[in-house]
Write a protein that holds these residues in place. Structure first.
Motif, short mmCIF file in Angstrom:
data_model
loop_
_atom_site.label_atom_id
_atom_site.label_comp_id
_atom_site.label_asym_id
_atom_site.label_seq_id
_atom_site.Cartn_x
_atom_site.Cartn_y
_atom_site.Cartn_z
N PHE A 1 22.55 -18.19 3.54
CA PHE A 1 22.79 -17.93 2.12
C PHE A 1 24.25 -18.25 1.78
O PHE A 1 25.15 -18.06 2.60
N ALA B 1 0.88 -1.18 0.00
CA ALA B 1 0.00 0.00 0.00
C ALA B 1 0.91 1.22 0.00
O ALA B 1 1.85 1.29 0.79
N GLU C 1 6.38 -9.86 1.31
CA GLU C 1 5.84 -8.72 2.05
C GLU C 1 7.01 -7.96 2.63
O GLU C 1 7.42 -8.18 3.77
N1 LIG Z 1 2.69 -0.19 3.06
C1 LIG Z 1 3.02 -1.46 2.88
O1 LIG Z 1 2.34 -2.18 2.17
C2 LIG Z 1 4.26 -2.01 3.53
C3 LIG Z 1 4.63 -3.33 3.26
C4 LIG Z 1 5.80 -3.83 3.86
C5 LIG Z 1 6.56 -3.01 4.67
N2 LIG Z 1 6.16 -1.73 4.90
C6 LIG Z 1 6.99 -0.84 5.73
O2 LIG Z 1 8.27 -0.75 5.13
C7 LIG Z 1 9.23 -0.54 6.14
C8 LIG Z 1 10.37 -1.53 5.94
O3 LIG Z 1 10.88 -1.43 4.63
P1 LIG Z 1 12.46 -1.52 4.33
O4 LIG Z 1 12.65 -1.21 2.92
O5 LIG Z 1 13.18 -0.69 5.36
O6 LIG Z 1 12.86 -3.01 4.67
P2 LIG Z 1 12.33 -4.42 4.14
O7 LIG Z 1 12.32 -4.42 2.65
O8 LIG Z 1 11.10 -4.82 4.85
O9 LIG Z 1 13.44 -5.38 4.68
C9 LIG Z 1 14.71 -5.42 4.16
C10 LIG Z 1 15.51 -6.28 5.10
O10 LIG Z 1 16.19 -7.27 4.40
C11 LIG Z 1 17.32 -7.66 5.18
N3 LIG Z 1 18.42 -7.73 4.22
C12 LIG Z 1 18.89 -6.77 3.41
N4 LIG Z 1 19.92 -7.25 2.67
C13 LIG Z 1 20.08 -8.53 3.03
C14 LIG Z 1 20.96 -9.57 2.64
N5 LIG Z 1 21.90 -9.36 1.73
N6 LIG Z 1 20.83 -10.77 3.20
C15 LIG Z 1 19.91 -11.00 4.15
N7 LIG Z 1 19.04 -10.05 4.57
C16 LIG Z 1 19.13 -8.85 4.01
C17 LIG Z 1 17.54 -6.59 6.25
O11 LIG Z 1 17.12 -7.15 7.48
P3 LIG Z 1 17.83 -6.68 8.89
O12 LIG Z 1 17.53 -5.23 8.99
O13 LIG Z 1 17.14 -7.51 9.91
O14 LIG Z 1 19.28 -6.99 8.73
C18 LIG Z 1 16.57 -5.50 5.85
O15 LIG Z 1 15.96 -4.86 6.93
C19 LIG Z 1 8.53 -0.71 7.47
O16 LIG Z 1 8.25 0.57 7.99
C20 LIG Z 1 7.22 -1.41 7.10
O17 LIG Z 1 6.16 -1.13 7.98
C21 LIG Z 1 5.04 -1.21 4.34
#
Ligand SMILES: NC(=O)c1ccc[n+]([C@@H]2O[C@H](COP(=O)([O-])OP(=O)(O)OC[C@H]3O[C@@H](n4cnc5c(N)ncnc54)[C@H](OP(=O)(O)O)[C@@H]3O)[C@@H](O)[C@H]2O)c1
Length: 227
Positions: free
Chosen positions: A129, A13, A154
């Protein structure tokens, strides 16, 4: 590139300006309406497994519910760099309480020592991995080997970008929310380094549904990759 037999979908969203969350210091608040939540649950019903980014997990560390309660629980996967495991995966997360009923797999780029794994429910599966392949391909191969037909991603912008970069995403279910959030710090729909215009994935509108009461637009978009 991913194998052909498994469908990979993502659901998001977004505000009209591509922000996907707000007020992130507070407990999780959904961006979409109740109608959006219903749509999300319907999409989950079509999937056998959901994998989410560490950051998304920490925002919502709970079991991802289905709409049709007669369906088996979704298998859950979490991708984390596990720089500090207990910060990445809080040991008191409500999701672990579901670990006896559903498969929960933790994907990390580093081997987690047994002494640390023991702090979590013993039913968790731990997958490390290998450095030779981008992680989205390894996540896909894992679920493909388990005969998953539809895998739901997600994640936020980091994860969506990583899967798009590997041409792993087939369908994006996007809820367009009629508001403008702005803000450099607000989580965004797509992060990473960005694509060159010529290589940018293209989206084909397969269907749209406008809900007058909220003015949200529910879009089913197929992802096409320039060759
Ligand atoms: N509106 C919506 O529909 C929606 C949907 C989903 C999420 N969200 C929001 O999006 C935000 C999060 O998004 P985001 O972009 O910051 O993070 P994200 O895409 O949810 O998560 C990425 C995560 O992948 C892990 N990662 C990254 N590179 C990696 C690798 N090489 N190997 C293993 N793991 C790896 C890291 O985890 P670690 O940090 O644990 O290391 C990183 O936090 C939150 O606020 C959430 O509420 C909104």
């Amino acid at each position: 590139m991913k194998l052909e037999t498994m469908k990979i979908v993502a659901c998001m969203a977004s505000s009209a300006d591509g922000r996907i969350a707000y007020d992130i210091a507070a407990p999780y608040k959904a961006l979409g309406s109740a109608e959006d939540l219903l749509w999300l649950r319907t999409i989950r019903d079509a999937a056998q497994a959901v994998v989410y980014g560490g950051s998304t997990f920490r925002a919502y560390p709970k079991l991802h519910a289905r709409e049709d309660k007669t369906l088996p629980l979704l298998a859950h996967g979490i991708v984390t760099r596990a720089v500090d495991l207990e910060v990445s995966l809080p040991v008191d997360a409500p999701l672990w309480q579901a670990a006896t009923d559903t498969e929960i797999t933790i994907f990390t780029p580093v081997e987690i020592p047994m002494s640390q794994r023991q702090r979590y429910p013993k039913q968790l599966c731990w997958v490390t991995f290998t450095p030779d392949k981008p992680y989205p391909l390894q996540v896909c191969a894992y679920y493909q080997s388990k005969s998953v037909e539809t895998l739901l991603i997600e994640g936020g912008g980091q994860m969506l970008y990583a899967f798009l970069q590997e041409k792993c995403l087939d369908t994006l279910f996007l809820t367009w929310c009629p508001l403008l959030l702005g803000g450099l710090q607000q989580p965004q729909m797509l992060l990473g380094e960005g694509f060159q215009f010529e290589n940018a994935p293209r989206l084909k509108i397969e269907s749209t549904r406008h809900v007058p009461s909220t003015d949200e637009l529910f879009m089913t978009l197929s992802v096409q990759y320039p060759s």
